[in-house]
Structure formats: structure tokens, C-alpha cells
Design an enzyme around this catalytic site. Structure first.
Site, PDB file in Angstrom:
ATOM      1  N   TYR A 295     -27.525 -11.132 -39.971  1.00  0.00           N
ATOM      2  CA  TYR A 295     -26.514 -11.590 -38.929  1.00  0.00           C
ATOM      3  C   TYR A 295     -27.371 -11.779 -37.539  1.00  0.00           C
ATOM      4  CZ  TYR A 295     -22.009 -11.398 -36.087  1.00  0.00           C
ATOM      5  OH  TYR A 295     -21.152 -11.469 -35.247  1.00  0.00           O
TER       6      TYR A 295
ATOM      7  N   ARG B 113      -8.161 -17.206 -36.772  1.00  0.00           N
ATOM      8  CA  ARG B 113      -8.266 -15.899 -36.776  1.00  0.00           C
ATOM      9  C   ARG B 113      -9.311 -15.219 -35.608  1.00  0.00           C
ATOM     10  NH1 ARG B 113     -10.344 -13.782 -42.235  1.00  0.00           N
ATOM     11  NH2 ARG B 113      -9.970 -11.751 -40.918  1.00  0.00           N
ATOM     12  N   GLY B 114      -9.096 -14.130 -35.524  1.00  0.00           N
ATOM     13  CA  GLY B 114     -10.120 -13.284 -34.470  1.00  0.00           C
ATOM     14  C   GLY B 114     -10.406 -14.070 -32.989  1.00  0.00           C
TER      15      GLY B 114
ATOM     16  N   TYR C 239     -19.021  -6.393 -28.652  1.00  0.00           N
ATOM     17  CA  TYR C 239     -17.922  -5.923 -29.492  1.00  0.00           C
ATOM     18  C   TYR C 239     -16.667  -6.311 -29.285  1.00  0.00           C
ATOM     19  CZ  TYR C 239     -21.871  -3.935 -32.646  1.00  0.00           C
ATOM     20  OH  TYR C 239     -22.904  -3.827 -33.455  1.00  0.00           O
ATOM     21  N   ILE C 240     -15.781  -6.930 -29.989  1.00  0.00           N
ATOM     22  CA  ILE C 240     -14.542  -7.520 -29.563  1.00  0.00           C
ATOM     23  C   ILE C 240     -13.520  -7.002 -30.588  1.00  0.00           C
ATOM     24  CG2 ILE C 240     -13.126  -9.594 -29.333  1.00  0.00           C
ATOM     25  CD1 ILE C 240     -15.752  -9.347 -27.203  1.00  0.00           C
TER      26      ILE C 240
ATOM     27  N   ALA D  11     -17.265 -19.895 -36.654  1.00  0.00           N
ATOM     28  CA  ALA D  11     -17.074 -19.513 -37.819  1.00  0.00           C
ATOM     29  C   ALA D  11     -18.121 -18.760 -38.046  1.00  0.00           C
ATOM     30  CB  ALA D  11     -16.849 -20.525 -38.993  1.00  0.00           C
ATOM     31  N   GLY D  12     -17.963 -17.251 -38.564  1.00  0.00           N
ATOM     32  CA  GLY D  12     -19.080 -16.605 -38.856  1.00  0.00           C
ATOM     33  C   GLY D  12     -18.314 -15.290 -39.655  1.00  0.00           C
ATOM     34  N   ILE D  13     -19.554 -14.707 -40.526  1.00  0.00           N
ATOM     35  CA  ILE D  13     -19.106 -13.763 -41.481  1.00  0.00           C
ATOM     36  C   ILE D  13     -20.278 -12.692 -41.201  1.00  0.00           C
ATOM     37  CG2 ILE D  13     -18.092 -14.941 -43.189  1.00  0.00           C
ATOM     38  CD1 ILE D  13     -20.851 -14.809 -44.787  1.00  0.00           C
TER      39      ILE D  13
ATOM     40  N   GLN E 262     -28.352  -5.263 -39.801  1.00  0.00           N
ATOM     41  CA  GLN E 262     -27.610  -6.613 -39.592  1.00  0.00           C
ATOM     42  C   GLN E 262     -28.921  -7.688 -39.489  1.00  0.00           C
ATOM     43  OE1 GLN E 262     -24.934  -6.863 -36.251  1.00  0.00           O
ATOM     44  NE2 GLN E 262     -23.552  -7.261 -37.888  1.00  0.00           N
TER      45      GLN E 262
HETATM   46  N1  CAA Z   1     -30.637   3.401 -35.456  1.00  0.00           N
HETATM   47  C1  CAA Z   1     -31.277   4.382 -36.134  1.00  0.00           C
HETATM   48  N2  CAA Z   1     -30.799   4.862 -37.323  1.00  0.00           N
HETATM   49  C2  CAA Z   1     -29.595   4.344 -37.717  1.00  0.00           C
HETATM   50  C3  CAA Z   1     -28.820   3.606 -37.035  1.00  0.00           C
HETATM   51  C4  CAA Z   1     -29.080   3.048 -35.890  1.00  0.00           C
HETATM   52  N3  CAA Z   1     -28.436   2.320 -34.845  1.00  0.00           N
HETATM   53  N4  CAA Z   1     -27.414   3.445 -37.485  1.00  0.00           N
HETATM   54  C5  CAA Z   1     -27.792   4.351 -38.736  1.00  0.00           C
HETATM   55  N5  CAA Z   1     -29.038   4.998 -38.718  1.00  0.00           N
HETATM   56  C6  CAA Z   1     -29.388   5.747 -39.566  1.00  0.00           C
HETATM   57  C7  CAA Z   1     -28.329   6.809 -40.181  1.00  0.00           C
HETATM   58  O1  CAA Z   1     -28.553   8.272 -38.988  1.00  0.00           O
HETATM   59  C8  CAA Z   1     -28.965   7.570 -41.405  1.00  0.00           C
HETATM   60  O2  CAA Z   1     -29.933   8.257 -41.461  1.00  0.00           O
HETATM   61  P1  CAA Z   1     -30.177   9.547 -42.004  1.00  0.00           P
HETATM   62  O3  CAA Z   1     -30.117   8.995 -43.441  1.00  0.00           O
HETATM   63  O4  CAA Z   1     -31.374  10.149 -41.706  1.00  0.00           O
HETATM   64  O5  CAA Z   1     -29.009  10.471 -41.792  1.00  0.00           O
HETATM   65  C9  CAA Z   1     -29.311   6.199 -42.029  1.00  0.00           C
HETATM   66  O6  CAA Z   1     -29.799   5.267 -41.100  1.00  0.00           O
HETATM   67  C10 CAA Z   1     -28.308   5.620 -42.967  1.00  0.00           C
HETATM   68  O7  CAA Z   1     -27.199   5.285 -42.085  1.00  0.00           O
HETATM   69  P2  CAA Z   1     -25.887   5.116 -42.725  1.00  0.00           P
HETATM   70  O8  CAA Z   1     -25.217   6.207 -43.337  1.00  0.00           O
HETATM   71  O9  CAA Z   1     -24.875   4.329 -41.807  1.00  0.00           O
HETATM   72  O10 CAA Z   1     -25.998   4.009 -44.026  1.00  0.00           O
HETATM   73  P3  CAA Z   1     -25.242   3.218 -44.852  1.00  0.00           P
HETATM   74  O11 CAA Z   1     -25.927   2.275 -45.709  1.00  0.00           O
HETATM   75  O12 CAA Z   1     -24.043   3.932 -45.286  1.00  0.00           O
HETATM   76  O13 CAA Z   1     -24.798   1.928 -43.629  1.00  0.00           O
HETATM   77  C11 CAA Z   1     -24.771   0.289 -42.329  1.00  0.00           C
HETATM   78  C12 CAA Z   1     -25.709   1.247 -43.127  1.00  0.00           C
HETATM   79  C13 CAA Z   1     -24.082  -0.748 -43.193  1.00  0.00           C
HETATM   80  C14 CAA Z   1     -25.602  -0.530 -41.603  1.00  0.00           C
HETATM   81  C15 CAA Z   1     -23.771   0.863 -41.405  1.00  0.00           C
HETATM   82  O14 CAA Z   1     -24.718   1.696 -40.554  1.00  0.00           O
HETATM   83  C16 CAA Z   1     -23.056  -0.243 -40.345  1.00  0.00           C
HETATM   84  O15 CAA Z   1     -22.082  -0.750 -40.931  1.00  0.00           O
HETATM   85  N6  CAA Z   1     -23.457  -0.336 -39.245  1.00  0.00           N
HETATM   86  C17 CAA Z   1     -22.967  -1.140 -38.205  1.00  0.00           C
HETATM   87  C18 CAA Z   1     -23.679  -2.229 -38.003  1.00  0.00           C
HETATM   88  C19 CAA Z   1     -22.689  -3.009 -37.119  1.00  0.00           C
HETATM   89  O16 CAA Z   1     -22.877  -2.801 -35.911  1.00  0.00           O
HETATM   90  N7  CAA Z   1     -22.252  -4.325 -37.296  1.00  0.00           N
HETATM   91  C20 CAA Z   1     -21.461  -4.894 -36.531  1.00  0.00           C
HETATM   92  C21 CAA Z   1     -20.437  -5.678 -37.309  1.00  0.00           C
HETATM   93  S1  CAA Z   1     -19.395  -6.474 -36.028  1.00  0.00           S
HETATM   94  C22 CAA Z   1     -20.296  -7.879 -35.530  1.00  0.00           C
HETATM   95  O17 CAA Z   1     -21.425  -8.165 -36.027  1.00  0.00           O
HETATM   96  C23 CAA Z   1     -19.825  -8.812 -34.417  1.00  0.00           C
HETATM   97  C24 CAA Z   1     -20.537  -8.981 -33.093  1.00  0.00           C
HETATM   98  O18 CAA Z   1     -21.412 -10.113 -32.969  1.00  0.00           O
HETATM   99  C25 CAA Z   1     -20.832  -7.799 -32.406  1.00  0.00           C
END
Ligand code: CAA
Length: 240
Positions: A147, A12-13, A179-180, A83-85, A144
Site C-alpha cells: 500500500y 463508498r467511504g 486516518y479517516i 479507488a483503493g484497497i 503495508q
Molecule cells: N512498528 C514496529 N513494530 C511494530 C509495529 C510498528 N508500527 N506494529 C507492530 N509491530 C510489532 C508488534 O509489536 C509485534 O512485535 P512482537 O511480535 O515482538 O510482539 C510484531 O510487530 C507483530 O505485530 P502484530 O501482532 O500486529 O502482527 P500481525 O501479523 O498480527 O499483524 C499487521 C500485522 C497486519 C500489519 C497489523 O499490525 C496491522 O493491521 N497494522 C495496521 C496497519 C495499518 O495501519 N493499516 C492502515 C490501513 S488504513 C489505510 O491504509 C488508509 C490510509 O491511507 C491511512
């Protein structure tokens, strides 16, 4: 048949694109997967690539999986630790289980797989190990800590093992994707993802095939002088 290559999370992916690119280039690919056997059979039927089910976080399962592949295909020349989650969440909300799952699956797996193949690679004086890191292991990412720590660990693991493999013609390199457009990234909340993509100079998500191209470069027989490196493929989002 060409050299034997294992791709973890290879159905996958990004892993799927890597398996397909290696297969198309004449490698004998074993695609590992952890989950759905029905989906894996469909993948095999579509691609002609053989699949093997085990959990890469499980040390003994990795040894057994490699043993099975060696019995069926011969010694392993190439491993792509893909593999990663994710188990995203701010530190305050993250459970110990979410931490352990990500560290064991994303980083522990690299140790498990390398341990299973390294002795034979040393003996045969050929090996190519490619570990899939992440931009988020280089730059960190809000939500993260698990991660980012695992992926950052992969980058250190790569540089250390490269030094151990060098004299045996075993190269160990990493790719750090940005980001893919995979299911993993699709799970990021749309409003968050929008802000991330806005910071990518190329102006879009990457494609899995763009990571696979990097793998083909690193595993080539004549890529003998490339080791311990991290190839960033991220649309210019983090220039490191
Ligand atoms: N920097 C600073 N503050 C941030 C921020 C950032 N990057 N992102 C969010 N915040 C702040 C928000 O503004 C919010 O502040 P307020 O409460 O003052 O409004 C607070 O943090 C809470 O943010 P959320 O509402 O988003 O909080 P949540 O608990 O609902 O979710 C989270 C948190 C799960 C981390 C969500 O923000 C999220 O999913 N973020 C994306 C994380 C990401 O990029 N993951 C990558 C996955 S893909 C991957 O990993 C592949 C790869 O290798 C690239």
C-alpha cells in the site's frame, strides 16, 4: 448540467463523500464501483448520482467505462482516482498476489484512467485530475509495503503528469488523507488503531467530508495555478 466528473470507488467511504460533494456543487458525477450492484443502486436512489461498474485495475475496462460515460454525459472534465484497497501484512507474510492486487488497483488504476481521459482533456484544453494518495505513502506504515509503495507511486505519478498537463490547462494534484473513519480504517485491529490515533494532534480520526472539501478546491475552474501539489489532510499526524 455542470462539468462531468468521474470518481473511482465513488459509492463508498471517501469516494462517496467526494461524489456527493461534487454533485451538491453542480457537477455531473459518474461514480464508479467494482463490487455490489445492489448497494450501488441503493446509493443512486439515495443520492441521484449515476453509477458505473468496472474494475479500475483492468486497463480495457477503464477505457470502456470512460467511453460509456462520454456517450451518456459528454466529455470528461474531472477524474478523481480514489479507488483503493488494502491487503495488509508484514513483508514476511505478504504474498505476491497481495502485492499485485494493491499495486494494480491503487496505482495501475491511475495510469488506466489518465490514459483514457487525457487525449480529450488536451484537445479541449481543460482537465482536473485528483489522485487520492495517503499519509502512509508519505511516511510508510508497518505492515503495508504494498500500500505504501502504491500510494507513494501515486505521489510521483502526480508530479510527473502535472508537468505534462500544465501547458494544456490540465492540473494534476494529489490529496494525502490521514486516518479517516471509513470501513478501510475500521478494519485495522482496534489496539493498533488506538496507538495511531494517539499520535494525531487533532486527536481523532478524520471524516470523509474533510477530504471531499480538498477535492472541491482542486477541481475548481479557477484553481488553474495549483498543479503537482499534494494536499495533506491528516489532523497534523504527518506534517510534510
Ligand atoms: N512498528 C514496529 N513494530 C511494530 C509495529 C510498528 N508500527 N506494529 C507492530 N509491530 C510489532 C508488534 O509489536 C509485534 O512485535 P512482537 O511480535 O515482538 O510482539 C510484531 O510487530 C507483530 O505485530 P502484530 O501482532 O500486529 O502482527 P500481525 O501479523 O498480527 O499483524 C499487521 C500485522 C497486519 C500489519 C497489523 O499490525 C496491522 O493491521 N497494522 C495496521 C496497519 C495499518 O495501519 N493499516 C492502515 C490501513 S488504513 C489505510 O491504509 C488508509 C490510509 O491511507 C491511512
Amino acid at each position: 448540467m455542470g462539468r462531468v466528473a468521474i470518481v473511482t470507488g465513488g459509492t463508498r467511504g471517501i469516494g462517496r463523500a467526494i461524489s456527493e460533494a461534487l454533485h451538491a456543487s453542480g457537477y455531473d458525477v459518474a461514480a464508479n464501483y467494482a463490487g455490489n450492484s445492489e448497494a450501488a443502486s441503493k446509493f443512486s436512489a439515495e443520492t441521484g448520482i449515476s453509477t458505473y461498474k468496472w474494475d479500475v485495475a483492468d486497463y480495457d475496462a477503464c477505457q470502456a467505462g470512460v467511453d460509456q460515460i462520454v456517450a451518456e454525459k459528454g466529455p470528461v472534465d474531472i477524474v478523481v482516482n480514489n479507488a483503493g484497497i488494502t491487503r495488509d501484512g508484514t513483508l514476511m507474510r505478504m504474498t505476491r498476489q497481495q502485492w499485485d492486487e494493491v499495486i494494480d488497483t491503487n496505482l495501475g488504476s491511475c495510469f488506466n484512467m489518465a490514459h483514457a481521459v487525457f487525449p480529450s482533456m488536451r484537445e479541449r484544453e481543460f482537465g482536473r485530475i485528483v489522485n487520492i494518495g495517503s499519509i502512509n505513502g508519505q511516511a510508510g506504515q508497518y505492515g503495508q509495503v504494498n500500500y505504501a509503495a502504491a500510494k507513494s507511486g501515486i505521489h510521483g505519478f502526480t508530479k510527473a503528469l502535472a508537468q505534462e498537463g500544465a501547458r494544456y490547462n490540465i492540473t494534476v494534484n494529489a490529496i494525502a488523507p490521514g486516518y479517516i473513519d471509513t470501513d478501510m480504517v475500521a478494519a485495522v485491529p482496534a489496539n493498533v488503531l488506538e496507538k495511531i490515533v494517539a499520535k494525531v494532534p487533532v486527536g481523532r480520526l478524520g471524516h470523509a467530508e474533510e477530504i471531499a472539501r480538498g477535492v472541491l478546491f482542486l477541481v475548481a475552474d479557477n484553481a488553474t495555478f495549483v498543479t503537482g501539489s499534494t494536499v495533506s489532510i491528516n489532523g497534523g499526524q504527518h506534517m510534510y
